[in-house]
Design a protein around this motif. Sequence first.
Motif, PDB file in Angstrom:
ATOM      1  N   LEU A   3     -18.591 -44.528 -39.024  1.00  0.00           N
ATOM      2  CA  LEU A   3     -19.881 -44.865 -38.414  1.00  0.00           C
ATOM      3  C   LEU A   3     -19.716 -44.507 -36.876  1.00  0.00           C
ATOM      4  O   LEU A   3     -20.603 -43.810 -36.376  1.00  0.00           O
ATOM      5  CB  LEU A   3     -20.354 -46.272 -38.592  1.00  0.00           C
ATOM      6  N   GLU A   6     -19.464 -40.623 -36.229  1.00  0.00           N
ATOM      7  CA  GLU A   6     -20.623 -39.928 -36.372  1.00  0.00           C
ATOM      8  C   GLU A   6     -21.625 -40.304 -35.308  1.00  0.00           C
ATOM      9  O   GLU A   6     -22.495 -39.374 -34.952  1.00  0.00           O
ATOM     10  CB  GLU A   6     -21.286 -40.392 -37.724  1.00  0.00           C
ATOM     11  N   PHE A   7     -21.697 -41.537 -34.776  1.00  0.00           N
ATOM     12  CA  PHE A   7     -22.524 -41.776 -33.730  1.00  0.00           C
ATOM     13  C   PHE A   7     -21.803 -42.030 -32.327  1.00  0.00           C
ATOM     14  O   PHE A   7     -22.275 -42.378 -31.418  1.00  0.00           O
ATOM     15  CB  PHE A   7     -23.292 -43.146 -33.772  1.00  0.00           C
ATOM     16  N   ILE A 188     -28.940 -46.600 -34.703  1.00  0.00           N
ATOM     17  CA  ILE A 188     -28.061 -46.098 -35.910  1.00  0.00           C
ATOM     18  C   ILE A 188     -29.168 -46.358 -37.100  1.00  0.00           C
ATOM     19  O   ILE A 188     -29.080 -45.579 -37.747  1.00  0.00           O
ATOM     20  CB  ILE A 188     -26.927 -47.253 -36.128  1.00  0.00           C
ATOM     21  N   MET A 189     -29.863 -47.469 -37.145  1.00  0.00           N
ATOM     22  CA  MET A 189     -30.897 -47.537 -38.286  1.00  0.00           C
ATOM     23  C   MET A 189     -31.854 -46.514 -38.489  1.00  0.00           C
ATOM     24  O   MET A 189     -32.196 -45.768 -39.374  1.00  0.00           O
ATOM     25  CB  MET A 189     -31.804 -48.882 -38.208  1.00  0.00           C
ATOM     26  N   GLU A 191     -31.661 -43.319 -37.069  1.00  0.00           N
ATOM     27  CA  GLU A 191     -31.142 -42.088 -37.300  1.00  0.00           C
ATOM     28  C   GLU A 191     -30.258 -42.071 -38.505  1.00  0.00           C
ATOM     29  O   GLU A 191     -29.656 -40.939 -38.842  1.00  0.00           O
ATOM     30  CB  GLU A 191     -30.169 -41.858 -36.201  1.00  0.00           C
ATOM     31  N   SER A 192     -30.062 -42.908 -39.287  1.00  0.00           N
ATOM     32  CA  SER A 192     -29.687 -43.018 -40.496  1.00  0.00           C
ATOM     33  C   SER A 192     -30.449 -42.684 -41.877  1.00  0.00           C
ATOM     34  O   SER A 192     -31.649 -42.252 -41.394  1.00  0.00           O
ATOM     35  CB  SER A 192     -29.023 -44.382 -40.770  1.00  0.00           C
ATOM     36  N   PRO A 193     -30.070 -42.155 -42.711  1.00  0.00           N
ATOM     37  CA  PRO A 193     -30.950 -41.962 -43.948  1.00  0.00           C
ATOM     38  C   PRO A 193     -32.107 -43.027 -44.102  1.00  0.00           C
ATOM     39  O   PRO A 193     -33.297 -42.579 -44.373  1.00  0.00           O
ATOM     40  CB  PRO A 193     -29.945 -42.021 -45.231  1.00  0.00           C
ATOM     41  N   PHE A 194     -31.828 -44.226 -43.878  1.00  0.00           N
ATOM     42  CA  PHE A 194     -32.940 -45.165 -43.923  1.00  0.00           C
ATOM     43  C   PHE A 194     -34.001 -44.787 -42.968  1.00  0.00           C
ATOM     44  O   PHE A 194     -35.284 -44.887 -43.241  1.00  0.00           O
ATOM     45  CB  PHE A 194     -32.230 -46.439 -43.840  1.00  0.00           C
ATOM     46  N   TYR A 196     -34.789 -42.320 -41.778  1.00  0.00           N
ATOM     47  CA  TYR A 196     -35.780 -40.827 -42.078  1.00  0.00           C
ATOM     48  C   TYR A 196     -36.665 -41.316 -43.306  1.00  0.00           C
ATOM     49  O   TYR A 196     -37.643 -40.842 -43.472  1.00  0.00           O
ATOM     50  CB  TYR A 196     -34.802 -39.656 -42.476  1.00  0.00           C
TER      51      TYR A 196
END
Lengths: 337, 427, 302, 252
Positions: A3, A6-7, A188-189, A191-194, A196
């Motif tokens: 994590l 990635e960020f 983070i939320m 830019e996460s799959p969630f 999108y």
Amino acid sequence: MSLFIEFRRDLLIALVGLVVLIAIGLGIDHAWPRDFLTSIFAAALLAMSLNMLIGYTGLVSFGHAAFFALGGYIFGLLLQSPAFTGALGAGSVPVALVAAVIGTGVYSVVIGAICVRLTEIYFAFLTLAFQMFLYSVILSWVDLTGGDQGLMGGIPRPVFLGIDLADQYHRYVFCAVLFVACVMIMRIMTESPFGYTLRMIRDNATRAAFLGVNVTRVKLICFVVSSSIASVGGVILTLFTSGAYPEWAFWAQSGEAIFMIMLGGLNVFLGPVLGAVVLRILNDVVQMYTSHTEIVIGVVIMFVVLGLRRGILDFVKDWWVEKQQARLAAENRNGQE
Amino acid sequence: MKKTSPRSRPGMDRRTVLKGAAAVAAVGTAVTGFPAYLKAAGKPIKIGMPTILSGRVAILGESSVASAKNEIRKINEAGGIEGRMLELVTRDSRAKPDEAARMTRDLVNNEGCDIIIDAEASGASFAVNEVVRDMKQFCIHTNSETSSLTADPKNQVEWVFRSCRQGIHDAVGGGLVAAKVAKAKGLKRWATVSPDYAYGRANTAEFMEYVKLFAPETEVITETWPKLFQPDYTENVTALLNAQPDAVYSCLWGGDLVAFFDQASLYGLFDQFTAFAVNLGDYPVLTAIKSRPAGVYSGSRYHKDVPNTPENEAWYDNFMANSNVLPTNWAWQNAAAINFVAEALKKTGGDTDTMKMAEATSGLTINSPFGVDGTLTIREEDHTLVNYMVGYSKTIVDEPYVVDFDRTAWSEIYTHEAEWKKRNGYM
Amino acid sequence: MFDFDALAACMSTSACLVNQATSGLIIGMLLFLVASGVTLIFGVLHVINFAHGSFYMVGAYFAYTAYVVTGNYFLAALVGAVGAGICGILFERLIISRVYGQNLLMQLLVCYAFILIVDDLVKIIWGAEYLAMGIPAEFRLPPFRIAGGYVPPFYLFLVAVAVCIGVGSVLLVTKTRFGKIVRAAALNAPMVSALGIRVNIYFALLFGYGCALAGVAGALAAPVRSLTPGMGLGILVESFIVTVIGGMGSIPGAFLAAIILGLTRSIGSVGFPLFVDGAMFMIMALVLIFRPTGLMGQGEPR
Amino acid sequence: MLRLENVVKSFGGVVATNDVSLNFPTGSLSAVIGPNGAGKTTLFNLITGHLVPDSGKILLQEEDIAGKAPVDIVRKGVGRAFQIASIFPSMTVEQSLMCAVASHFRTSEAMLSVFPPPDVRQRTEELIELLGMGAVARLLSANISHGDQKLLDIGLALALEPKVLMLDEPTAGMGPEERWQMIGTVRRLWEQGDMTLIFIEHDMDIVFEVAQEITVLSYGAVLAKGTADEIRNHPEVVEAYLGTDTHAEASQ
């Protein structure tokens, strides 16, 4: 751990931002920047968390301030209880903070489970109804909440880990850290799959369902997370004013947050923060010259909505995206020739 | 510096940049108010006043500002304090406590105010109380009547005072008058109609408590609690009609009280019961109610005949000549606060240091048109105002609207207040 | 929290029954007038007028001034209605029409701005003081006694006017040429304008009519309620509750919901005085959960 | 693969689907045709869970899926594209496909990783390659041509690697040349993928050229079923079509 890798870019920006905020707060020998920024932290968390619903998921909630107020009240009430501070001592503040977030989260699960099944206007009204319900409970339950007077007598803040929140420097840094941490969680939320998936729901919920997305569940999770983050905003304001007040749960508080989002831009992550800053500055500057603040702010809102038709950063973003799209389209044409 | 890049866009020359920078700086200073802060060091003594200037109770805030300005004008015309002028800076909190807190900080930090007059209603005044405690800033509360603001030790601050009515004083005064009337007229069955929030509930409970204490045979048979700012009171009026009490008590105030009276008059309510309304005595309320019933007992707010002295009459005339709003309870309280500040400043020699001001104000007695025997005192033990006019008048239809003021002796108030404090664990 | 004894005692006396039933009706009817404007505008134009409370306020203030000047209450009420209507038309033409078809957020914000501006303007023009018109001479009569209960004559007038206007509104929309054009235009504006009808004017007129309803309500309330800047807010929230319970777009639904709310208030003040507001929000929440389109609303359930 | 047994659906008094029994064998490429209002889209809606049949069975690999929620049916492997392209206008083509792939990989609710996860990105690149949308991948879905939007809609469904792919008029609203291009792409996708494909189409020439098997619906009932030649010579079909001018209208 992945994590953090990635960020890393966002984390680095957040860290630099935090350092700048702390430098401003501690470096300038004047209380005003600290006060101004602390109130921005609270307002911006309310607006940004609401924008996770409005901007990212397309759920226009009129009742978000309820969670903001609830966070403040839970935090303040726990710390005002001698039994609580007596039992936990130095751990009181962190435990009260966690309890405020979790308590608000649990409440929002109940409210969210009922509300997210509805769309658009009905969702808006139902969230408003629940907010006004909480407001009238706070006003009427005088024994617990102090009614219209709010939580009186100051909020005790036992020192923990050497942090004394009664000291304005400590308090400022603590609020800045909370703010940046919450912003990072939201970053983070989103830019996460969630995040999108939220955008899919906003654009076309039916299609998202036909792609196997459990729309109701995703909406509910988003509702709960954003409510919990709003509660942190309430905690910051509680620390700042050393009290909690029913006006925080009034619909006008939600209205103001919506306007901050609109003003700053709802399709840009930091738009609501800009909106909060601009609105606060506008309010304060107008106050210096006239007592007719309402008419001036009203005219400004009219101008933004009818003139710009979108928030400041949305304006910038749209311009940039258009330019980029035009360039890409041109490249395609050239490529085909 | 002449090397302008040939590719720079037209119009983006240095002048434009400078203009932009100047604009940014102008906005920046306007925003931060730093120059105002620097300028403040030296010349006038600035008094900051957060209050409510918009929405439904704006009238009260406006009368507070008008009154404070008028007193400051008088002081300045008389030469100010040690040659320094007083200056009032106001901020509109829109009745929001967190705004009141922010505005108070702003008044001190940016406007450079030396003294805070907190002209907020109860909720926001508690927020201001915490701010001035935190900032160690001299402050006088002028409008919150909630007893606990100064009575409860956890709210007390060494450098914070209150120059206004206190709920418990009015309750004792009202209880005594009401008990007298109850005994004379045989009013046993009481009903209450008060706004459903902390002030309404506490005030009503205290009033009825003292009525029962002084006239033990009375009982409360029904209570009805309209919401604050409720537009329609029909359901509350009919609830009173159904209960058929002998007497009714209300601590509704402002526009709510006006609406309640007009709606209750439709049902002929005031022909059927004896009514006590503590907040009826304010001029804007009395003048707004069109069907003013006679014979309603009205608590003391501000009235030109209470006390019936030439000084008070003169103050009223002066206020009316210099203000475009009517004087209210908030008006005299703020006038008194400015007078206390001026008197304290005289004692400190114009020094606005928080602790020196606090020391000068504690236990201070001033000459004032609003006091019993022409004086008002801020009591040393709990920093609150005493010796102002407490009691009840009776309404009549025409000017001066209220007559027969029945003043409660402060000796009685002191006795019962002390007991009340003991019972609440404040002493 | 619940006082069943008091409720039972009330239900067993005719005086109490009459008092509470009529007061429920009285409370309900003003709400209905305001809510019917909201629901009418939404039903046809699909825009939510969050600023509707401001027209109630404007109507009350216009009526107040007209009454002070002329001393004729009926004329004053007319001035209140027409004044609010004209303001409504201006608001529609200059502001709201620019956000037709835009998202909820835009509509909300322009209305929010409008509320702020009008509140401040009222404060500048009429002052911050509470004003009250007082009961007009025609109605300064002792209350009627019906089965032991009290019914003030002015309230009888108020209820009668509200019912007439309600019926009139339904007829206006369903039976008249105006109503048919407006409804057709709402479904397919380009088609109707192709027939040579100036759709914009019809929309503005309908919007103005909705605002005039709020203006009438303000004028009817002016004799008994105090006038203050910001007075529109309370009635706005309650009329939205009525609109939502009744079903957005349904005038009969608004009527039914207004009576339900009025009775909840009047009976609640006897049986559960501390939970009256809570009960209103609860009814609204229950309706939204189980019947999101409202008691008499049409359209797809969502 | 997909089998319908006596499926009935009516709205009010109107029977939209009248006792339909059909079989779509694994790996087949079938077309559903019929005049306007014949119940084609209703049939699709019943299969994908948008509507619940009044009676009858819908068997996917012998499991009855009738009345299940769309999400569950999608998860069991029935993908769908819509008559009016149903896409995500504010996302780029690439992002849209990534979202769909993420959903297929069950990572659409993952919060603690950056979007897109590497496997999603890889699969999306393959998809873009397969669809031939490389040139428009970074354009906003709202800004691409109508044909590309239809293709994207199909791509979204494909991202789920469906066992059964249902396309509702993939060539709707296109010019003749574009139609052939599109149907060519569809056929290529079917050849390259391992799936059962069912599509609704108005253009007879396309249907006869492409479909292995054709089902003709009329007034909600199956009028005929067979290969292109069989349908071409079916008297009732000829009457149903040539009796009206639907054919001419649709192929314009």
